[in-house]
Design a protein around this motif. Structure first.
Motif, PDB file in Angstrom:
ATOM      1  N   HIS A 234      50.432  37.414  47.892  1.00 18.05           N
ATOM      2  CA  HIS A 234      49.732  37.420  46.614  1.00 18.05           C
ATOM      3  C   HIS A 234      48.211  37.510  46.837  1.00 18.05           C
ATOM      4  CE1 HIS A 234      48.952  36.333  42.422  1.00 18.05           C
ATOM      5  NE2 HIS A 234      48.040  35.517  42.877  1.00 18.05           N
ATOM      6  N   TYR A 235      47.742  36.734  47.776  1.00 15.55           N
ATOM      7  CA  TYR A 235      46.307  36.700  48.087  1.00 15.55           C
ATOM      8  C   TYR A 235      45.815  38.074  48.549  1.00 15.55           C
ATOM      9  CZ  TYR A 235      42.082  35.385  50.703  1.00 15.55           C
ATOM     10  OH  TYR A 235      40.808  35.305  51.204  1.00 15.55           O
ATOM     11  N   LEU A 236      46.571  38.707  49.459  1.00 14.44           N
ATOM     12  CA  LEU A 236      46.132  39.995  50.004  1.00 14.44           C
ATOM     13  C   LEU A 236      46.183  41.091  48.942  1.00 14.44           C
ATOM     14  CD1 LEU A 236      47.790  39.833  53.552  1.00 14.44           C
ATOM     15  CD2 LEU A 236      45.373  39.498  52.973  1.00 14.44           C
ATOM     16  N   ARG A 237      47.200  41.034  48.077  1.00 15.26           N
ATOM     17  CA  ARG A 237      47.297  42.039  47.002  1.00 15.26           C
ATOM     18  C   ARG A 237      46.142  41.895  46.028  1.00 15.26           C
ATOM     19  NH1 ARG A 237      53.858  42.357  45.802  1.00 15.26           N
ATOM     20  NH2 ARG A 237      54.319  43.302  47.840  1.00 15.26           N
ATOM     21  N   GLN A 238      45.811  40.664  45.712  1.00 19.22           N
ATOM     22  CA  GLN A 238      44.694  40.410  44.802  1.00 19.22           C
ATOM     23  C   GLN A 238      43.388  40.896  45.396  1.00 19.22           C
ATOM     24  OE1 GLN A 238      44.275  36.293  43.851  1.00 19.22           O
ATOM     25  NE2 GLN A 238      44.571  36.730  41.672  1.00 19.22           N
ATOM     26  N   LYS A 239      43.241  40.669  46.675  1.00 15.98           N
ATOM     27  CA  LYS A 239      42.024  41.057  47.354  1.00 15.98           C
ATOM     28  C   LYS A 239      41.868  42.571  47.360  1.00 15.98           C
ATOM     29  CE  LYS A 239      39.620  38.839  51.011  1.00 15.98           C
ATOM     30  NZ  LYS A 239      39.563  38.459  52.390  1.00 15.98           N
ATOM     31  N   LYS A 240      43.004  43.263  47.569  1.00 13.84           N
ATOM     32  CA  LYS A 240      42.953  44.719  47.618  1.00 13.84           C
ATOM     33  C   LYS A 240      42.569  45.296  46.261  1.00 13.84           C
ATOM     34  CE  LYS A 240      45.720  45.538  51.467  1.00 13.84           C
ATOM     35  NZ  LYS A 240      47.048  45.119  51.838  1.00 13.84           N
ATOM     36  N   SER A 241      43.010  44.661  45.192  1.00 15.59           N
ATOM     37  CA  SER A 241      42.693  45.198  43.869  1.00 15.59           C
ATOM     38  C   SER A 241      41.246  44.884  43.486  1.00 15.59           C
ATOM     39  CB  SER A 241      43.678  44.682  42.822  1.00 15.59           C
ATOM     40  OG  SER A 241      43.560  43.288  42.720  1.00 15.59           O
TER      41      SER A 241
ATOM     42  N   THR B  68      37.922  45.537  44.598  1.00 18.94           N
ATOM     43  CA  THR B  68      37.418  46.483  45.601  1.00 18.94           C
ATOM     44  C   THR B  68      36.218  45.973  46.396  1.00 18.94           C
ATOM     45  OG1 THR B  68      36.293  47.515  43.755  1.00 18.94           O
ATOM     46  CG2 THR B  68      38.244  48.641  44.595  1.00 18.94           C
ATOM     47  N   HIS B  69      35.466  45.037  45.837  1.00 19.76           N
ATOM     48  CA  HIS B  69      34.283  44.574  46.561  1.00 19.76           C
ATOM     49  C   HIS B  69      34.619  43.559  47.650  1.00 19.76           C
ATOM     50  CE1 HIS B  69      34.987  41.875  43.182  1.00 19.76           C
ATOM     51  NE2 HIS B  69      34.471  40.937  43.931  1.00 19.76           N
ATOM     52  N   GLU B  70      35.850  43.102  47.668  1.00 21.23           N
ATOM     53  CA  GLU B  70      36.216  42.090  48.662  1.00 21.23           C
ATOM     54  C   GLU B  70      36.484  42.737  50.021  1.00 21.23           C
ATOM     55  OE1 GLU B  70      36.901  38.745  48.477  1.00 21.23           O
ATOM     56  OE2 GLU B  70      36.631  38.360  46.325  1.00 21.23           O
ATOM     57  N   ILE B  71      35.933  42.129  51.053  1.00 17.67           N
ATOM     58  CA  ILE B  71      36.176  42.643  52.396  1.00 17.67           C
ATOM     59  C   ILE B  71      37.405  41.955  52.977  1.00 17.67           C
ATOM     60  CG2 ILE B  71      35.233  42.895  54.733  1.00 17.67           C
ATOM     61  CD1 ILE B  71      32.433  42.572  53.425  1.00 17.67           C
ATOM     62  N   ASN B  72      38.267  42.722  53.616  1.00 16.82           N
ATOM     63  CA  ASN B  72      39.383  42.101  54.304  1.00 16.82           C
ATOM     64  C   ASN B  72      38.980  41.694  55.711  1.00 16.82           C
ATOM     65  OD1 ASN B  72      41.613  41.597  52.766  1.00 16.82           O
ATOM     66  ND2 ASN B  72      42.398  43.675  52.925  1.00 16.82           N
ATOM     67  N   TRP B  73      38.601  40.457  55.867  1.00 17.37           N
ATOM     68  CA  TRP B  73      38.252  39.944  57.188  1.00 17.37           C
ATOM     69  C   TRP B  73      39.502  39.883  58.041  1.00 17.37           C
ATOM     70  CZ3 TRP B  73      33.332  40.181  57.741  1.00 17.37           C
ATOM     71  CH2 TRP B  73      32.476  39.895  56.658  1.00 17.37           C
ATOM     72  N   PRO B  74      39.337  39.946  59.365  1.00 18.06           N
ATOM     73  CA  PRO B  74      40.501  39.756  60.231  1.00 18.06           C
ATOM     74  C   PRO B  74      41.182  38.429  59.864  1.00 18.06           C
ATOM     75  CG  PRO B  74      38.572  40.330  61.537  1.00 18.06           C
ATOM     76  CD  PRO B  74      38.101  40.156  60.134  1.00 18.06           C
TER      77      PRO B  74
END
Ligand SMILES: *Cc1c(COP(=O)(O)O)cnc(C)c1O
Length: 321
Positions: A281-288, A290-296
Motif C-alpha cells: 500500500h505504501y509503495l503504491r501510494q508513493k508511486k502515485s 509523483t514528487h516522492e522519491i523512492n529511496w532504497p
C-alpha cells in the motif's frame, strides 16, 4: 552466530527491495530474538540460576529463551495466560521445542496460587508473580525478561543490527534509505530509529518505517512512548487502513505470503504477511505521488519460521492450497 547477516534482494511491486536475512543468524534462534538476547550471550551472569519470562505459548521468544537457558545452564520459568487446548493435546512448534529444552511453561489461569490474581493483562499479573519470586529467592539469582524482550537488554543487539545497516548503506553509497520491519511490541523498530538518530551515520539518513501487527497504531505508539518519551526518536508507522488480528487466519495474508515466498525466500506467517500488505500500500501510494522519491528500501526478515509449519497446516485446512 552468523553475523553480519547477509543482504539479498527481491522484486516487490516492480521494484527492488533489499532483504536483511536475520532469519539466517542462527538455526536455534528466531532472528529478531537473536538480536534482542544478544546481550545475554555477551555478558556473564555468575549468580543467575533462573530466568523468568512471559508471553504466548506459541511465542518465538519462548523457544529462543529456552535455548538461551539451556546454553547458560539456567532454569526457564515462562508464564503464559493459558495453554490453548490444541497445543496441550498436541505440543508442536515453539512450545514443543521449549518443552524439549526443559522449560517450565506455566499457565497462570491454572496455577493454584496465581489464578487468584485479579489483573487485566499478563504484564500486570507478572508484576505480582515477580514479587513472589523476590520474596522467596536471592534476587541475584533471578533474571526477568519482559514479554517479547521489551526491555533495555534488547538495545545492545539491536544497535549491532543498526551498525550492520550503516556499513551496508555506506558501501552502496546511499545518501538516504528506508528500513522497514513489522512490529510486535515495537522494541526493535524503536531502538533502531533511536540508534540512527544519535549515532554517527557518516551522512546517510536512515528512516525506520514499521506497522502494527498486534493491536492498532495507537497501541504501538503507546509501546514506543513507554520505552522512549522523545517522539522524534519514534519510527514512522504506516498502515493500509485495515486491522489485522495477530495470529488470526486471513486470506489476504495467506495470498501475500505465497506471493513473496515465490521470490525464493521463506518469510514468517505471523508478522511478514501484514508487513508486506502494508508495504504494498505504501509503495503504491508513493508511486502515485509523483514528487516522492523512492529511496532504497531494506526489509528486515526477522525469522520466526519455526511456527510456519503449524500455521501452514491451519491455512491449508481453512483455505486449501
Ligand atoms: C518478536 C518478533 C517480532 C517483533 O519484534 P518487536 O521488537 O516486539 O516489535 C517480529 N518478528 C519476529 C519474527 C519476531 O520473532
Amino acid at each position: 552466530m552468523n553475523l553480519p547477516s547477509p543482504i539479498e534482494s527481491i522484486t516487490f511491486e516492480n521494484q527492488c527491495v533489499f532483504v536483511k536475512r536475520d532469519d539466517l543468524i542462527d538455526d536455534d534462534f528466531s532472528g529478531n530474538k537473536a538480536r534482542k538476547f544478544d546481550y545475554f550471550f555477551n555478558h556473564d551472569f555468575p549468580n543467575v540460576k533462573r530466568i523468568i519470562g512471559s508471553g504466548s505459548a506459541q511465542a518465538n521468544s519462548l523457544y529462543s529463551l529456552s535455548v538461551l537457558a539451556k546454553i547458560k545452564g539456567w532454569q526457564l520459568d515462562f508464564y503464559v495466560d493459558h495453554i490453548p487446548s490444541y497445543l496441550a493435546k498436541n505440543p508442536q512448534g515453539n512450545y514443543l521445542g521449549a518443552l524439549e529444552h526443559g522449560a517450565n511453561v506455566i499457565s497462570v489461569s491454572e496455577h493454584p496460587q496465581f489464578k487468584q490474581i485479579n489483573a487485566a493483562t499478563l504484564d500486570l499479573k507478572m508484576a505480582q508473580i515477580t514479587q513472589h519470586y523476590l520474596n522467596d529467592n536471592d534476587p541475584c539469582t533471578l533474571l526477568f525478561v519482559a514479554e517479547g524482550g521489551r526491555c533495555e537488554y534488547a538495545k545492545q543487539g539491536v544497535e549491532k543490527l543498526g551498525q550492520e545497516i550503516i556499513v551496508w548503506a555506506l558501501a552502496q553509497r546511499y545518501q538516504q534509505c528506508e528500513v522497514f520491519l513489522p512490529a510486535g511490541t515495537g522494541t526493535t523498530a524503536l531502538y533502531l530509529q533511536r540508534f540512527f538518530n544519535h549515532h554517527d551515520t557518516q551522512g546517510v539518513t536512515i528512516n525506520v518505517l514499521t506497522c502494527a501487527t498486534v493491536g492498532n497504531d495507537d497501541y504501538l505508539r503507546q509501546q514506543f512512548s513507554s520505552l522512549e518519551t522523545n517522539t522524534d526518536d519514534h519510527p514512522h508507522i504506516i498502515n493500509n487502513g485495515k486491522k489485522y488480528h495477530f495470529g488470526k487466519l486471513d486470506l489476504s495474508c495467506y495470498r501475500m505470503w505465497q506471493h513473496v515466498c515465490q521470490q525464493g525466500i521463506e518469510f514468517d506467517m505471523l508478522y511478514d504477511p501484514v508487513g508486506f500488505l502494508v508495504l504494498q500500500h505504501y509503495l503504491r501510494q508513493k508511486k502515485s505521488a509523483t514528487h516522492e522519491i523512492n529511496w532504497p528500501l531494506l526489509y528486515i526478515h526477522q525469522g520466526g519460521l519455526k511456527g510456519n509449519k503449524t500455521m501452514l497446516a491451519r491455512y491449508k485446512r481453512k483455505f486449501g492450497e
